[in-house]
Design a protein around this motif. Sequence first.
Motif, mmCIF file in Angstrom:
data_model
loop_
_atom_site.group_PDB
_atom_site.id
_atom_site.type_symbol
_atom_site.label_atom_id
_atom_site.label_comp_id
_atom_site.label_asym_id
_atom_site.label_seq_id
_atom_site.Cartn_x
_atom_site.Cartn_y
_atom_site.Cartn_z
ATOM 1 N N LYS A 1 0.898 -1.277 -0.013
ATOM 2 C CA LYS A 1 0.009 0.176 -0.011
ATOM 3 C C LYS A 1 0.837 1.364 0.027
ATOM 4 C CE LYS A 1 -4.190 -1.765 1.958
ATOM 5 N NZ LYS A 1 -5.180 -1.953 2.920
ATOM 6 N N ILE A 2 0.443 2.095 -0.605
ATOM 7 C CA ILE A 2 1.000 3.557 -0.709
ATOM 8 C C ILE A 2 0.885 4.459 0.604
ATOM 9 C CG2 ILE A 2 1.515 5.569 -2.222
ATOM 10 C CD1 ILE A 2 0.564 3.933 -4.472
ATOM 11 N N THR A 3 1.750 5.134 0.967
ATOM 12 C CA THR A 3 1.627 6.113 2.234
ATOM 13 C C THR A 3 1.187 7.331 1.611
ATOM 14 O OG1 THR A 3 4.094 6.674 1.914
ATOM 15 C CG2 THR A 3 3.431 4.525 3.258
ATOM 16 N N LYS A 4 0.855 8.226 2.504
ATOM 17 C CA LYS A 4 0.484 9.579 2.199
ATOM 18 C C LYS A 4 1.587 10.392 1.338
ATOM 19 C CE LYS A 4 -2.518 10.188 6.132
ATOM 20 N NZ LYS A 4 -2.709 10.951 7.554
ATOM 21 N N GLU A 5 2.862 9.885 1.681
ATOM 22 C CA GLU A 5 4.007 10.484 0.943
ATOM 23 C C GLU A 5 4.202 9.841 -0.350
ATOM 24 O OE1 GLU A 5 4.450 9.170 4.089
ATOM 25 O OE2 GLU A 5 4.317 10.830 5.182
ATOM 26 N N ARG A 6 3.392 9.133 -0.718
ATOM 27 C CA ARG A 6 3.284 8.415 -2.135
ATOM 28 C C ARG A 6 4.488 7.315 -2.188
ATOM 29 N NH1 ARG A 6 -1.440 9.699 -4.188
ATOM 30 N NH2 ARG A 6 -2.076 11.764 -4.049
ATOM 31 N N VAL A 7 4.904 6.659 -1.334
ATOM 32 C CA VAL A 7 5.661 5.738 -1.357
ATOM 33 C C VAL A 7 5.113 4.407 -0.865
ATOM 34 C CG1 VAL A 7 7.570 7.174 -1.114
ATOM 35 C CG2 VAL A 7 6.653 6.332 0.891
ATOM 36 N N THR A 8 5.892 3.292 -1.051
ATOM 37 C CA THR A 8 5.253 1.938 -0.830
ATOM 38 C C THR A 8 6.391 1.263 0.251
ATOM 39 O OG1 THR A 8 4.356 1.448 -2.836
ATOM 40 C CG2 THR A 8 4.645 -0.512 -1.248
ATOM 41 N N PRO A 9 6.187 1.372 1.456
ATOM 42 C CA PRO A 9 7.035 0.677 2.478
ATOM 43 C C PRO A 9 7.790 -0.496 2.251
ATOM 44 C CG PRO A 9 5.284 1.623 3.546
ATOM 45 C CD PRO A 9 4.624 1.629 2.218
ATOM 46 N N ALA A 10 8.918 -0.682 2.362
ATOM 47 C CA ALA A 10 9.698 -1.932 2.254
ATOM 48 C C ALA A 10 8.900 -3.211 2.562
ATOM 49 C CB ALA A 10 11.251 -1.959 2.715
ATOM 50 N N LEU A 11 8.309 -3.295 3.713
ATOM 51 C CA LEU A 11 7.779 -4.512 4.213
ATOM 52 C C LEU A 11 6.101 -4.568 4.220
ATOM 53 C CD1 LEU A 11 9.596 -4.827 7.431
ATOM 54 C CD2 LEU A 11 9.822 -6.319 5.528
ATOM 55 N N SER A 12 5.719 -3.430 3.262
ATOM 56 C CA SER A 12 4.321 -3.574 2.994
ATOM 57 C C SER A 12 3.640 -4.676 2.275
ATOM 58 C CB SER A 12 3.856 -2.188 2.172
ATOM 59 O OG SER A 12 2.461 -2.046 2.204
ATOM 60 N N GLY A 13 2.647 -5.441 3.009
ATOM 61 C CA GLY A 13 1.978 -6.363 2.412
ATOM 62 C C GLY A 13 2.811 -7.742 2.585
ATOM 63 N N ILE A 14 3.955 -7.668 3.071
ATOM 64 C CA ILE A 14 4.701 -8.592 3.251
ATOM 65 C C ILE A 14 4.549 -9.723 4.265
ATOM 66 C CG2 ILE A 14 7.088 -9.825 2.874
ATOM 67 C CD1 ILE A 14 7.909 -7.506 0.815
ATOM 68 N N HIS B 1 2.360 1.612 10.246
ATOM 69 C CA HIS B 1 1.774 3.085 10.892
ATOM 70 C C HIS B 1 3.048 3.772 11.309
ATOM 71 C CE1 HIS B 1 -2.442 1.459 11.614
ATOM 72 N NE2 HIS B 1 -1.837 0.454 11.929
ATOM 73 N N LYS B 2 3.091 5.175 10.860
ATOM 74 C CA LYS B 2 4.230 5.898 11.254
ATOM 75 C C LYS B 2 3.861 7.139 12.056
ATOM 76 C CE LYS B 2 6.218 8.612 7.926
ATOM 77 N NZ LYS B 2 7.024 9.084 7.091
ATOM 78 N N THR B 3 4.372 7.464 13.176
ATOM 79 C CA THR B 3 3.810 8.571 14.089
ATOM 80 C C THR B 3 4.950 9.353 14.410
ATOM 81 O OG1 THR B 3 4.211 7.220 15.968
ATOM 82 C CG2 THR B 3 2.140 7.345 15.116
ATOM 83 N N VAL B 4 4.862 10.367 14.628
ATOM 84 C CA VAL B 4 5.943 11.580 15.199
ATOM 85 C C VAL B 4 5.663 11.836 16.496
ATOM 86 C CG1 VAL B 4 7.042 13.770 14.458
ATOM 87 C CG2 VAL B 4 6.031 12.156 12.756
ATOM 88 N N THR C 1 5.699 1.332 13.281
ATOM 89 C CA THR C 1 5.261 0.315 13.909
ATOM 90 C C THR C 1 4.213 -0.624 12.871
ATOM 91 O OG1 THR C 1 3.205 1.129 14.714
ATOM 92 C CG2 THR C 1 5.172 1.348 16.200
ATOM 93 N N TYR C 2 4.027 -1.839 13.022
ATOM 94 C CA TYR C 2 3.075 -2.914 12.517
ATOM 95 C C TYR C 2 2.274 -3.513 13.372
ATOM 96 C CZ TYR C 2 6.707 -2.287 8.691
ATOM 97 O OH TYR C 2 7.284 -1.626 7.722
ATOM 98 N N GLU C 3 0.956 -3.695 13.062
ATOM 99 C CA GLU C 3 0.245 -4.210 13.834
ATOM 100 C C GLU C 3 -1.078 -5.300 12.888
ATOM 101 O OE1 GLU C 3 -1.258 -5.864 16.195
ATOM 102 O OE2 GLU C 3 -1.233 -4.556 17.650
ATOM 103 N N CYS C 4 -1.491 -6.109 13.566
ATOM 104 C CA CYS C 4 -2.284 -7.063 12.530
ATOM 105 C C CYS C 4 -3.445 -6.233 12.047
ATOM 106 C CB CYS C 4 -2.923 -8.229 13.618
ATOM 107 S SG CYS C 4 -4.559 -8.970 12.935
ATOM 108 N N GLY D 1 9.147 -1.234 13.930
ATOM 109 C CA GLY D 1 9.818 -1.418 12.733
ATOM 110 C C GLY D 1 11.313 -1.411 12.858
ATOM 111 N N ASP D 2 11.945 -0.877 13.832
ATOM 112 C CA ASP D 2 13.315 -0.898 13.868
ATOM 113 C C ASP D 2 13.855 -2.293 14.246
ATOM 114 O OD1 ASP D 2 13.855 1.642 13.225
ATOM 115 O OD2 ASP D 2 13.765 2.145 15.060
#
Length: 540
Positions: free
Chosen positions: A311-324, A337-340, A350-353, A371-372
């Motif tokens: 899936k594409i984020t708001k920044e228009r990129v697909t995270p490396a682990l997205s969907g895998i 999920h990305k928070t500041v 972070t990732y969650e079910c 994520g780290d």
Amino acid sequence: MEPKRNKNYIAGIYLRLSRDDERAGESLSIENQKILVTKYVKEKGWEIKDVYVDDGYSGTNFDRPGVKRLLDDAKEGEINTIVVKDLSRFGRNYILVGQYIDYVFPSFGIRFIAIEDRIDTASKDTSAMDMMPIMNVFNEWHSANTSKKIRAVKYSCAQAGKYLASKAPYGYVRKDDKNHTPIIDEEAAQVVRRIFERRAKGESAYRIALDLQADGISSPAVYAERKFGKKVTGEGHNFWSPAAVRGILAQQLYVGDLVQQRVKHISYKNKKVVKVPKEEQVIIPNNHEPIISRELWNKVKELEATASTGKITKERVTPALSGIMRCSTCGATMEYHKTVGGRRKKHLVTYECGLRNRYGADKCTKHYINGDVIHKIILDDIRAKAKIVAEDEEGIRKRFIRRNAMLAEQSDKETAKAIKMKRARIAALDDLMSKAYEDKLLGKMPEELCMKFIDRYLAEQENLRKEVSGFEAELRNAKDMRENIDEFMSRIKKYLDVTVITREMMLELFDKIIIGEKEPPNGAPRLIQLVYKVDIDSVL
């Protein structure tokens, strides 16, 4: 509505010419039909209401604009006589032709005349009227036989390497030779290469389309209009779309292979288009100069076959682990999920079910992971395996091939047996359809029942062909798995000193990553399973 009744004969002249009939010569031309029929009507002293023409339409069905208008006028009482050159001009479907002549036209007081066949419904006792059912059957047989011959000619041309499409896809033009060989249009070919290269790196069709549009690159339709004068139809064709990108990525022509006979009509009467199984298509490898390498094509196809597109984020990129990454409990995709937060405004991934995240904590157990943390686990494992491969490449290759040969032997036999049984059933269904059709022609079976059987048989055949394709894909994948150990080892060695996870890396190496519960019961260790595309763990 009660049709008007006319004492005088008011004729509707009907003319038809199909693409197949054009090959029969000038005698069947629309103009010659019109001359013959008009002369006949005028000699009778009848009024001509209108001339109804279907040029380029098959007679196997009545979905034709000219004949529809003719029949509407007949039912409204605008005409009371229909005149055609011969019976086949009106139609080549003996059931429908018979229904109109025997039932529909008499109910509306319509006289029907086929000049050259000497058929006139006002004279019921003639030998021509007695022969009409046989003529109808013969006309339908002629249509079926012609259709069969045309299909055979097209198939033969495809096998001979003749490019049958009216135009070449984006990136090619048709050469002016007997085979219409595709030749590279370099300006567009550069864009095709860019699309494949970016997709091979894991970028989505949506992302690629956005960038092509942002860079001012003309869409295929706009490019064709600018370079070849082909007019754009529809506003949507002015822009790059994900569908346009996916269409280019699906074209095997770009790797130099000529692929034809990919779709077909269900029958000469039913014009519905269905896909042809891969094994029945005509494929000529290395037919013309490729735009992309076979290695790049295979890499993209491997990526397309993966379980996830990401899936594409708001920044228009697909995270490396997205969907895998997958939840070990429910199988749902782990959501990104990305928070500041904090004084330094640090980004926390972070990732969650996905099931738990969308529908509540009662739907699945907690599988949260930082994520780290998961990035470090993956990087450490990749580097460790890459080191082992680099130190014992030949030994790993031999052990892998030996082990997979043993595992595959029984599986391949069972799959081949299943394919053989399903192909036998497909052939049996062809025989059943032929038998049903023969019974219909001989009057042993009503057309409605015949069509019901044929529809059911066709549906079963379609399902069987899909199953066969699936089994054949399993065999190919198993073979590829056994043969591609060298490619996998080459890939993983690239990442011997890797420090950052990339989307391309994940799609090249992993089938999926399974994330276990954050707090397993009974104090058991947490499950983190890295499933590589090749079962490398079994031979390390």
